[in-house]
Design a protein around this motif. Sequence first.
Motif, PDB file in Angstrom:
ATOM      1  N   GLU A 100      59.246 -20.362  13.613  1.00 22.00           N
ATOM      2  CA  GLU A 100      60.091 -20.387  12.425  1.00 22.00           C
ATOM      3  C   GLU A 100      59.239 -20.400  11.158  1.00 22.00           C
ATOM      4  OE1 GLU A 100      63.509 -20.461  10.056  1.00 22.00           O
ATOM      5  OE2 GLU A 100      63.189 -19.948  12.161  1.00 22.00           O
ATOM      6  N   GLN A 101      58.078 -21.069  11.210  1.00 18.71           N
ATOM      7  CA  GLN A 101      57.213 -21.110  10.038  1.00 18.71           C
ATOM      8  C   GLN A 101      56.628 -19.735   9.742  1.00 18.71           C
ATOM      9  OE1 GLN A 101      54.472 -24.171  11.273  1.00 18.71           O
ATOM     10  NE2 GLN A 101      55.737 -25.809  10.426  1.00 18.71           N
ATOM     11  N   LEU A 102      56.363 -18.953  10.805  1.00 23.29           N
ATOM     12  CA  LEU A 102      55.774 -17.630  10.626  1.00 23.29           C
ATOM     13  C   LEU A 102      56.819 -16.588  10.230  1.00 23.29           C
ATOM     14  CD1 LEU A 102      53.373 -17.554  13.716  1.00 23.29           C
ATOM     15  CD2 LEU A 102      52.745 -17.921  11.329  1.00 23.29           C
ATOM     16  N   GLN A 103      57.997 -16.652  10.877  1.00 24.21           N
ATOM     17  CA  GLN A 103      59.041 -15.656  10.644  1.00 24.21           C
ATOM     18  C   GLN A 103      60.384 -16.361  10.446  1.00 24.21           C
ATOM     19  OE1 GLN A 103      58.776 -12.387  10.292  1.00 24.21           O
ATOM     20  NE2 GLN A 103      56.599 -12.201  10.727  1.00 24.21           N
ATOM     21  N   PRO A 104      60.637 -16.932   9.264  1.00 21.85           N
ATOM     22  CA  PRO A 104      61.893 -17.659   9.044  1.00 21.85           C
ATOM     23  C   PRO A 104      63.110 -16.759   9.268  1.00 21.85           C
ATOM     24  CG  PRO A 104      60.327 -18.060   7.260  1.00 21.85           C
ATOM     25  CD  PRO A 104      59.759 -16.943   8.080  1.00 21.85           C
ATOM     26  N   GLY A 105      64.096 -17.301   9.969  1.00 23.38           N
ATOM     27  CA  GLY A 105      65.360 -16.600  10.167  1.00 23.38           C
ATOM     28  C   GLY A 105      65.441 -15.705  11.378  1.00 23.38           C
ATOM     29  N   VAL A 106      64.296 -15.360  11.976  1.00 28.59           N
ATOM     30  CA  VAL A 106      64.310 -14.444  13.121  1.00 28.59           C
ATOM     31  C   VAL A 106      65.012 -15.075  14.320  1.00 28.59           C
ATOM     32  CG1 VAL A 106      62.850 -13.277  14.831  1.00 28.59           C
ATOM     33  CG2 VAL A 106      62.294 -13.135  12.400  1.00 28.59           C
ATOM     34  N   TYR A 107      64.844 -16.382  14.496  1.00 31.47           N
ATOM     35  CA  TYR A 107      65.405 -17.047  15.671  1.00 31.47           C
ATOM     36  C   TYR A 107      66.728 -17.753  15.363  1.00 31.47           C
ATOM     37  CZ  TYR A 107      61.347 -15.822  18.385  1.00 31.47           C
ATOM     38  OH  TYR A 107      60.388 -15.106  19.056  1.00 31.47           O
ATOM     39  N   ASN A 108      67.475 -17.220  14.423  1.00 36.13           N
ATOM     40  CA  ASN A 108      68.828 -17.707  14.177  1.00 36.13           C
ATOM     41  C   ASN A 108      69.793 -17.123  15.201  1.00 36.13           C
ATOM     42  OD1 ASN A 108      67.758 -18.994  11.982  1.00 36.13           O
ATOM     43  ND2 ASN A 108      68.828 -17.780  10.446  1.00 36.13           N
ATOM     44  N   VAL A 109      70.850 -17.882  15.484  1.00 27.61           N
ATOM     45  CA  VAL A 109      71.904 -17.420  16.394  1.00 27.61           C
ATOM     46  C   VAL A 109      73.228 -17.462  15.624  1.00 27.61           C
ATOM     47  CG1 VAL A 109      73.017 -17.737  18.638  1.00 27.61           C
ATOM     48  CG2 VAL A 109      70.624 -18.434  18.323  1.00 27.61           C
ATOM     49  N   PRO A 110      73.537 -16.410  14.844  1.00 28.38           N
ATOM     50  CA  PRO A 110      74.741 -16.418  14.016  1.00 28.38           C
ATOM     51  C   PRO A 110      75.963 -15.889  14.763  1.00 28.38           C
ATOM     52  CG  PRO A 110      73.389 -14.517  13.476  1.00 28.38           C
ATOM     53  CD  PRO A 110      72.684 -15.238  14.595  1.00 28.38           C
ATOM     54  N   ILE A 111      77.120 -16.436  14.417  1.00 24.42           N
ATOM     55  CA  ILE A 111      78.391 -16.026  15.017  1.00 24.42           C
ATOM     56  C   ILE A 111      79.428 -15.943  13.907  1.00 24.42           C
ATOM     57  CG2 ILE A 111      80.136 -16.555  16.764  1.00 24.42           C
ATOM     58  CD1 ILE A 111      78.036 -18.617  17.860  1.00 24.42           C
ATOM     59  N   ALA A 112      80.237 -14.896  13.923  1.00 29.15           N
ATOM     60  CA  ALA A 112      81.320 -14.766  12.943  1.00 29.15           C
ATOM     61  C   ALA A 112      82.611 -14.422  13.676  1.00 29.15           C
ATOM     62  CB  ALA A 112      80.986 -13.695  11.910  1.00 29.15           C
ATOM     63  N   VAL A 113      83.668 -15.153  13.365  1.00 29.97           N
ATOM     64  CA  VAL A 113      84.976 -14.951  13.993  1.00 29.97           C
ATOM     65  C   VAL A 113      86.014 -14.766  12.892  1.00 29.97           C
ATOM     66  CG1 VAL A 113      86.790 -15.985  15.407  1.00 29.97           C
ATOM     67  CG2 VAL A 113      84.386 -16.297  16.038  1.00 29.97           C
ATOM     68  N   GLU A 114      86.773 -13.678  12.970  1.00 28.08           N
ATOM     69  CA  GLU A 114      87.839 -13.446  11.993  1.00 28.08           C
ATOM     70  C   GLU A 114      89.158 -13.972  12.545  1.00 28.08           C
ATOM     71  OE1 GLU A 114      89.729  -9.974   9.105  1.00 28.08           O
ATOM     72  OE2 GLU A 114      87.989  -9.530  10.383  1.00 28.08           O
ATOM     73  N   ILE A 115      89.845 -14.769  11.718  1.00 24.26           N
ATOM     74  CA  ILE A 115      91.102 -15.405  12.106  1.00 24.26           C
ATOM     75  C   ILE A 115      92.236 -14.842  11.252  1.00 24.26           C
ATOM     76  CG2 ILE A 115      92.363 -17.586  12.208  1.00 24.26           C
ATOM     77  CD1 ILE A 115      90.158 -17.520  14.231  1.00 24.26           C
ATOM     78  N   HIS A 116      93.328 -14.444  11.898  1.00 23.48           N
ATOM     79  CA  HIS A 116      94.540 -14.030  11.196  1.00 23.48           C
ATOM     80  C   HIS A 116      95.650 -15.009  11.575  1.00 23.48           C
ATOM     81  CE1 HIS A 116      93.225 -10.095   9.577  1.00 23.48           C
ATOM     82  NE2 HIS A 116      92.386 -10.134  10.600  1.00 23.48           N
ATOM     83  N   ILE A 119      96.253 -16.248   5.045  1.00 23.13           N
ATOM     84  CA  ILE A 119      96.323 -16.136   6.507  1.00 23.13           C
ATOM     85  C   ILE A 119      95.150 -15.331   7.074  1.00 23.13           C
ATOM     86  CG2 ILE A 119      98.825 -16.409   6.648  1.00 23.13           C
ATOM     87  CD1 ILE A 119      99.019 -13.330   6.840  1.00 23.13           C
ATOM     88  N   ARG A 120      94.115 -15.159   6.276  1.00 22.43           N
ATOM     89  CA  ARG A 120      92.943 -14.430   6.773  1.00 22.43           C
ATOM     90  C   ARG A 120      91.678 -15.215   6.440  1.00 22.43           C
ATOM     91  NH1 ARG A 120      90.790  -8.344   5.027  1.00 22.43           N
ATOM     92  NH2 ARG A 120      89.170  -8.182   6.638  1.00 22.43           N
ATOM     93  N   PHE A 121      90.917 -15.536   7.493  1.00 24.26           N
ATOM     94  CA  PHE A 121      89.710 -16.335   7.343  1.00 24.26           C
ATOM     95  C   PHE A 121      88.596 -15.726   8.195  1.00 24.26           C
ATOM     96  CE2 PHE A 121      93.457 -18.944   7.043  1.00 24.26           C
ATOM     97  CZ  PHE A 121      93.226 -19.814   5.981  1.00 24.26           C
ATOM     98  N   VAL A 122      87.362 -15.953   7.774  1.00 20.69           N
ATOM     99  CA  VAL A 122      86.199 -15.634   8.603  1.00 20.69           C
ATOM    100  C   VAL A 122      85.413 -16.924   8.800  1.00 20.69           C
ATOM    101  CG1 VAL A 122      84.052 -14.334   8.830  1.00 20.69           C
ATOM    102  CG2 VAL A 122      86.065 -13.253   7.795  1.00 20.69           C
ATOM    103  N   ILE A 123      85.294 -17.340  10.057  1.00 20.06           N
ATOM    104  CA  ILE A 123      84.507 -18.531  10.399  1.00 20.06           C
ATOM    105  C   ILE A 123      83.092 -18.089  10.740  1.00 20.06           C
ATOM    106  CG2 ILE A 123      84.267 -20.474  11.983  1.00 20.06           C
ATOM    107  CD1 ILE A 123      87.299 -20.290  12.466  1.00 20.06           C
ATOM    108  N   VAL A 124      82.128 -18.676  10.073  1.00 12.52           N
ATOM    109  CA  VAL A 124      80.721 -18.343  10.314  1.00 12.52           C
ATOM    110  C   VAL A 124      79.990 -19.590  10.790  1.00 12.52           C
ATOM    111  CG1 VAL A 124      78.586 -17.425   9.347  1.00 12.52           C
ATOM    112  CG2 VAL A 124      80.791 -16.592   8.508  1.00 12.52           C
ATOM    113  N   LEU A 125      79.362 -19.489  11.945  1.00  9.32           N
ATOM    114  CA  LEU A 125      78.485 -20.535  12.446  1.00  9.32           C
ATOM    115  C   LEU A 125      77.104 -19.933  12.630  1.00  9.32           C
ATOM    116  CD1 LEU A 125      80.776 -22.119  15.199  1.00  9.32           C
ATOM    117  CD2 LEU A 125      80.233 -23.094  12.978  1.00  9.32           C
ATOM    118  N   ASN A 126      76.089 -20.663  12.246  1.00 10.80           N
ATOM    119  CA  ASN A 126      74.726 -20.186  12.427  1.00 10.80           C
ATOM    120  C   ASN A 126      73.878 -21.345  12.936  1.00 10.80           C
ATOM    121  OD1 ASN A 126      72.432 -18.655  12.449  1.00 10.80           O
ATOM    122  ND2 ASN A 126      72.497 -18.074  10.295  1.00 10.80           N
TER     123      ASN A 126
END
Length: 468
Positions: free
Chosen positions: A2-18, A112-119
């Motif tokens: 992470e110190q050498l390449q910040p952000g490369v080892y992120n595990v992001p998830i996005a879910v759209e809710i209606h 009635i429209r949302f995007v949930i983002v977890l990282n």
Amino acid sequence: MEQLQPGVYNVPIAVEIHGHLKVDYFQKALQHMSERHEILRTYFPLSEGLPSQKILSDFSPDFQVEDYHVSFVSSANVSSWIDSRLESLRSVQFQLETHPPWIARILQISGIRFVIVLNFHHIICDGWSNDVFWKELCHIYGSLQREERVELPILPFQYADYSLWQRSFFDSATLNSSMEFWRKQLKEAPPEINLPTDFPRPKELSYNGSTCYLNLDDDLMSRLRVLGLEEGCSLFMVLHSLLNVLLYRYSSQMDIVIGTPVANRDCSGLEGLLGFFVNTLPLRITLSNADSFLSVLKKVRHATLAALDNQLVPFEYIVDNLQIDRQSPRMPLVQVMIVVQNRDRVERNHRIDLGGVEGHYLDFGSAEASKFELLFEFQEREHGSWRLVTNFCTDIYEKDSVLQMLQNFVKLAKACIEQPTEELNSIDVERVPIPCSLEQELMYSPLMDYFHAAVTKQGDKLALVSED
């Protein structure tokens, strides 16, 4: 890393809710998850240069609601903005030494429209953990919405307990036996696969990446599965065998190491834990001129089963123990990965139900990063269809070259089904090498191929001078 390449080892998830999402219940569900799983309250300060685990007893998740539902004037504007916001959230840099490395955001587009983002940072999460997290989060949210008591199975232990067990495993006879297997299996293994590239390799390890996709024919996948069953092999073994042959046809290299991830949760009680458990198995296959596809398949079956019997040894421990060079601008030992995801896993990944409000995953991940030079992921989709998703390093490959490689994989698969007992060099399939420099041609091409190419290009030039 992470110190050498910040952000490369992120595990992001996005879910759209209606639907009508109760934001306060969602926040309470996140809090409940952090109280249930210690790893979500863990940060990693350095002690004498080495990371250690510290668990917070009192912790509130990094959660924010970004309300934008009055800011847009057109649907096109909304889509463009969502893509831009997801990109910025994807690459967030976590401070591992001071704070639990995960965030939660709700982007409110309308009532009635949302995007949930977890990282999450990979140090606290893997693919299996994502499944567990969403399953439990949806259950907790539903219970809160119905004003019911939250009931989940008691966890037998926490990730820190697993870490202590793993540390004791390093002093056990089981580790010594498994490590002896890996020493023999990887003795004098090639440190890299010499595939031709579009661009010269960078002098430093690169994580710049992109992804391309290819839908696979249903009939082809069915025939590959049948071929595997006839030979006592799983579909993974068949696809792995094909990938070995493809890389051989591209590189003329007969000794090849391809990595594959394993969940590493065979021990009882690990199924419901969050944390980083996944391990990489380096599968080494040595081909010969006399090999047919069926004989390669047998080699892959033997190597895979033996590796699974010794999967508890962490890949990093293997690399260190075998003193494999980490200073190279290429990943140590494994530069190419194969992943096979069956339909049960994919459907489980895409089933989001928050108290009767359903959601679907957005195409959101580390598409602009590449942890390996090539990662081939075979995904079983809805109704049994398959696609091949390939993540690649953009510093050495162009997208068109990778797409050509995927198309050649399909041609090779069809040829191997039709000619499973033919020698590999006799299989009737077009070989389309990636363009490369003169230096790379000398390195990768068989001598006679290079000689014939040189004659074609400059047949009137002097070829050899002898002082005698």
